[in-house]
Design a protein around this motif. Structure first.
Motif, PDB file in Angstrom:
ATOM      1  N   LEU A 141      13.274  -5.663  -0.694  1.00 17.32           N
ATOM      2  CA  LEU A 141      13.286  -4.889   0.673  1.00 17.32           C
ATOM      3  C   LEU A 141      13.316  -6.047   1.776  1.00 17.32           C
ATOM      4  N   GLY A 142      13.085  -7.395   1.316  1.00 18.62           N
ATOM      5  CA  GLY A 142      12.962  -8.372   2.379  1.00 18.62           C
ATOM      6  C   GLY A 142      12.016  -8.192   3.396  1.00 18.62           C
ATOM      7  N   ILE A 143      11.020  -7.633   2.734  1.00 16.61           N
ATOM      8  CA  ILE A 143       9.514  -7.444   3.677  1.00 16.61           C
ATOM      9  C   ILE A 143       8.753  -8.484   3.462  1.00 16.61           C
TER      10      ILE A 143
ATOM     11  N   CYS B  50      -9.400  -7.277   6.595  1.00 17.33           N
ATOM     12  CA  CYS B  50      -9.592  -8.276   5.471  1.00 17.33           C
ATOM     13  C   CYS B  50      -8.324  -9.000   5.370  1.00 17.33           C
ATOM     14  N   ILE B  51      -7.174  -8.265   5.297  1.00 12.18           N
ATOM     15  CA  ILE B  51      -5.858  -8.902   5.203  1.00 12.18           C
ATOM     16  C   ILE B  51      -5.678  -9.896   6.255  1.00 12.18           C
ATOM     17  N   ASP B  52      -6.202  -9.569   7.424  1.00 17.07           N
ATOM     18  CA  ASP B  52      -5.772 -10.471   8.688  1.00 17.07           C
ATOM     19  C   ASP B  52      -6.737 -11.693   8.343  1.00 17.07           C
TER      20      ASP B  52
ATOM     21  N   SER C  92       3.131  -7.513   5.522  1.00 17.54           N
ATOM     22  CA  SER C  92       3.460  -6.218   5.875  1.00 17.54           C
ATOM     23  C   SER C  92       3.512  -5.102   5.102  1.00 17.54           C
ATOM     24  N   ILE C  93       4.165  -5.254   3.957  1.00 12.91           N
ATOM     25  CA  ILE C  93       4.260  -4.077   2.982  1.00 12.91           C
ATOM     26  C   ILE C  93       2.918  -3.524   2.777  1.00 12.91           C
TER      27      ILE C  93
ATOM     28  N   GLY D 162       9.062  -0.326   3.563  1.00 12.16           N
ATOM     29  CA  GLY D 162       7.988  -0.519   2.699  1.00 12.16           C
ATOM     30  C   GLY D 162       7.085   0.511   2.468  1.00 12.16           C
ATOM     31  N   ALA D 163       7.170   1.738   2.951  1.00 12.18           N
ATOM     32  CA  ALA D 163       6.201   2.897   2.939  1.00 12.18           C
ATOM     33  C   ALA D 163       6.366   3.530   1.584  1.00 12.18           C
TER      34      ALA D 163
END
Length: 801
Positions: free
Chosen positions: A384-386, A417-419, A390-391, A304-305
């Motif tokens: 990508l199935g991610i 923030c995401i967490d 995570s991406i 995903g990078a």
């Protein structure tokens, strides 16, 4: 409101507290005077005659019938104010009143001053104008057609106002490294600010040749500059006072023709003149969000990078330049500040059309590309199935680094923030397990804390503050900043109170007066808290040092052993050993003379030296993550939003309750843009120039908003603070359409998305067609050769390229 504190000092006594705004009581009791509340003796009222044509030559104007009206005292035509002006030095293309051509429906062609508003409006309708209609250009595609009529003689090319072509690193090589490449097209419709207060201005010309203008402006300094140019008067003889704003959101940051007109009429008639726009006229004055068509090609590694990004934007600019050149650059500037983008190519084009000019609206050129990027990330994650988390979470920008396009990231709390929104929303427990028609969407964003360069480039400070301490213990703070409801007057009071140790009740704030206050560049680009806050700390610290020197002598200690709060200066280790603030202030005045100080703030130099490097740099960047929970009625297409969780990295929350208010206001505005708001035209005429027809969310549509403050202390902000006024809007529209996809299985690559488009998408899916609603492609453009810029060194001593 959920608040987590980190990196801020527990010894602060004012900063970080939930305190009322210093202007709160005046506003809630009706004492605050807005521009339209001002009444001066013998005041006249101005009204404008406006063009019914989107594009036409003015053949003749006959004002004889209007002049004979018994209550008319003055009439202005374009020839009376022919000097062109504009907010940006590169776009000096506006006339206060159209001289020989009109370029959108609603442009002023004459202004009448009379003893009453009704008489002025009646007389304006007596003016006879003969027009020669011209072909009108209403779309980006028409603006790119060289066979169409040219709207302005100046431009990068024909009706292309601005074209930008930049490459950082080797984009083609980055695509070769990709395991997966996505190419998508997106559209973000234009919309307007919808401030509750209409634009208004009052001008008074004194017998000594001095002009005073009171205006509901966000940028008194730049209005002052434009008035001097248009009226051909020395700036020293013009005074601009920005009255309290009943909302601005960027819509009051341009100099406007009505400000020039009332000033000239006051000079001609010798009487004060007021001009208050009607709600319909505010829609025509506009300066709102650009409609932007976007094409994004992004390469991804298997995890995903991002390996490379090529981003194109097509902006519908309307009839004049406004902030359009900056807006064009902004549609490409901040893509690199959120996630790592090692190679980046940006091509943008803004075209003139025969609509009201677009300009800055909350977020200024950045919500549109953020929408495209966040939706494309969700698509790539699925490819990508991610996990969508995570991406994003695994590839955030690193702190204290330079991006590919030379933007210095100091701190980034986006990980937290995401967490926090993931945890608070129950994402992991709910995702993929919700009933049909219900979905969750995630999106993130970044925004700047003030522009790194002034509009007119110079080496002078961006903000200045003066402070005076009187013998009664009162503290007066003077600054040119404008409070547009965001609480900047309060920020000035809080910072000074914290440094000097006085109570808020002993502080008076005087702002936004070009004669009385030092220059501040204005309320735009979320710059005020950081820049005026730092300037206030600078000025207050100088005075504190004088006070501590005197107090230390009397308390028999060193100045650095002292602290101050609650109107006392005392020894830190023995708080009983102290002196009253007023006592120390009088001693200090006896020793040093009148107690006053000045402070200023200039942002650190930006690293980039390439053409266009002035747009994007900021002292620091704020970050947001948003999760939205919604459901869709498949029979009506109606969307119900159940909850929104938004975590915001604002640095230190100088006043948490004000930050929460800014976040909730941004969410509201973002929802409007996602669900229903659009400024659209039919045959050159604005379809919905009224609050009845222009749809925006009401209390009924506003869901619960769960605000989570992430305080990642930033060394460049006042007490570690970053912006909180505009950035929270950006993740809302993409979170909405990502949630719609989760609920319906239909991709919406445009906003707004109302019930009609939801039903269209569901119908396409039912018939087995591509389950997508959005633009099909972008126009073919002959792009200029790329300006190729090498990637920056990460060595702070070798930043500039």
């Amino acid at each position: 409101m959920i608040r987590k504190k980190s990196g801020t000092s527990e010894s602060l006594h004012v900063i970080g507290k939930n305190l009322p705004k210093v202007d709160a009581m005046a506003k809630v009791t009706g004492e605050t005077l807005f521009a339209d509340d001002l009444f001066l003796p013998r005041m006249l009222y101005a009204k404008a005659l406006r063009s019914p044509h989107a594009h036409a030559r003015i053949v003749s104007i006959d004002i004889s019938r209007a002049e004979s009206h018994p209550e008319v005292r003055g009439i202005l035509l374009g020839k009376d104010l022919p000097t062109k002006y504009g907010i940006l030095p590169v776009s000096q293309d506006e006339e206060a009143i159209a001289v020989d051509r009109v370029r959108y429906v609603g442009e002023m062609v004459a202004v009448v001053a009379a003893t009453t508003e009704w008489a002025a409006e009646e007389a304006s309708e007596l003016i006879d104008v003969v027009y020669e209609p011209l072909e009108s250009i209403m779309t980006v595609e028409e603006g790119l057609d060289e066979g169409k009529v040219q709207i302005h003689e100046y431009a990068d090319h024909h009706n292309i106002h601005k074209m930008v072509c930049l490459e950082f690193g080797d984009v083609d090589a980055g695509f070769e490294e990709a395991d997966h490449i996505r190419e998508d097209v997106f559209f973000y419709e234009g919309n307007t600010h919808l401030a509750l207060e209409q634009h208004a201005a009052v001008a008074h010309y004194r017998k000594d040749g001095k002009l005073t203008l009171w205006s509901s402006t966000q940028t008194p300094h730049y209005v002052h500059r434009a008035l001097s140019k248009v009226l051909e008067m020395p700036a020293s003889r013009i005074r601009v006072i920005a009255t309290p704003n009943g909302g601005g959101f960027g819509g009051k940051t341009d100099p406007f023709g009505h400000e020039m007109a009332v000033s000239k009429l006051a000079m001609l008639t010798g009487r004060p003149v007021k001009f208050t726009l009607t709600r319909e006229e505010v829609f025509y004055a506009h300066r709102g969000r650009h409609p932007v068509l976007m094409w994004a090609r992004t390469g991804f590694a298997s995890d995903g990078a991002i390996t490379s990004m090529h981003f194109r934007t097509f902006l519908d600019g309307g009839g004049y330049g406004s902030y359009g050149v900056a807006s064009t650059y902004y549609t490409g500037a901040l893509q690199t500040v959120t996630y790592k983008v090692p190679h980046y190519r940006f091509e943008g084009v803004r075209v003139f059309t025969n609509k009201p000019p677009c300009g800055p609206k909350r977020g200024h050129g950045t919500p549109q590309p953020r929408f495209a990027l966040e939706v494309q990330l969700d698509k790539a994650a699925e490819d990508l199935g991610i996990c969508p988390i995570s991406i994003r979470r695994d590839h955030l920008v690193e702190e204290n680094t330079l991006t590919a396009n030379y933007l210095r990231v100091t701190t980034c709390g986006l990980d937290e923030c995401i967490d926090r929104v993931v945890e608070a929303s129950g994402w992991r427990e709910k995702k993929g397990k919700l009933p049909p028609g219900r979905g969750l969407g995630l999106a993130c964003s970044s925004y700047l804390s003030g522009a790194g360069l002034p509009i007119y480039w110079n080496k002078m400070p961006h903000s200045g503050v003066q402070i005076k301490i009187d013998r009664g213990g009162g503290v007066a703070v003077f600054c040119g900043s404008t409070d547009v409801g965001q609480g900047s007057d309060s920020v000035l009071a809080y910072t000074v109170a914290e440094v000097l140790g006085v109570t808020l009740g002993d502080i008076q704030v005087f702002t936004a007066d070009t004669d009385m206050t030092p220059v501040d560049l204005g309320s735009y680009s979320s710059r005020v808290t950081l820049m005026t806050g730092n300037a206030a700390i600078d000025a207050a610290t100088k005075l504190r040092d004088l006070l501590f020197e005197v107090a230390a002598e009397e308390l028999d200690c060193e100045p650095d052993e002292l602290d101050a709060h609650d109107n006392r200066i005392f020894v830190c280790e023995d708080s009983d050993r102290g002196l009253d603030f007023i006592h120390v202030a009088r001693k200090a005045e006896a020793k040093f003379g009148t107690l006053g100080s000045v402070g200023s703030y200039t942002p650190p130099p930006s690293a980039g030296r390439f053409r266009g490097a002035g747009v994007g740099p900021s002292p620091c960047y704020s970050y947001a993550a948003c999760v939205m929970d919604l459901s869709v009625d498949p029979d009506t297409g109606q969307t119900t939003i159940h909850d929104i969780w938004l975590a915001y990295d604002c640095g230190t929350a100088l006043n948490p309750v004000l930050v929460v208010g800014q976040v909730e206001g941004s969410v509201y505005m973002g929802l409007g843009e996602a669900l229903m708001e659009e400024q659209i035209f039919r045959r050159g005429v604005h379809k919905i120039p009224s609050l009845l027809d222009y749809k925006s969310p009401t209390f009924k549509e506003m869901p619960p908003v769960h605000t989570l403050l992430v305080e990642r202390w930033d060394p460049r902000g006042p007490f570690g603070a970053k912006e909180a006024g505009q950035g929270p809007l950006l993740p809302v529209p993409p979170a909405y359409v990502n949630a719609l996809y989760d609920a319906t299985g239909v991709r919406f690559d445009r906003v707004p998305v109302g019930p009609d488009l939801v039903l269209e998408g569901l119908e396409r899916k039912r018939k087995g067609r591509e389950p997508r609603v959005g633009p099909k492609g972008v126009p073919a453009v002959q792009w200029q050769p790329l300006d190729k810029v090498p990637l920056p060194s990460q060595n702070p001593e070798d930043e500039g390229v």
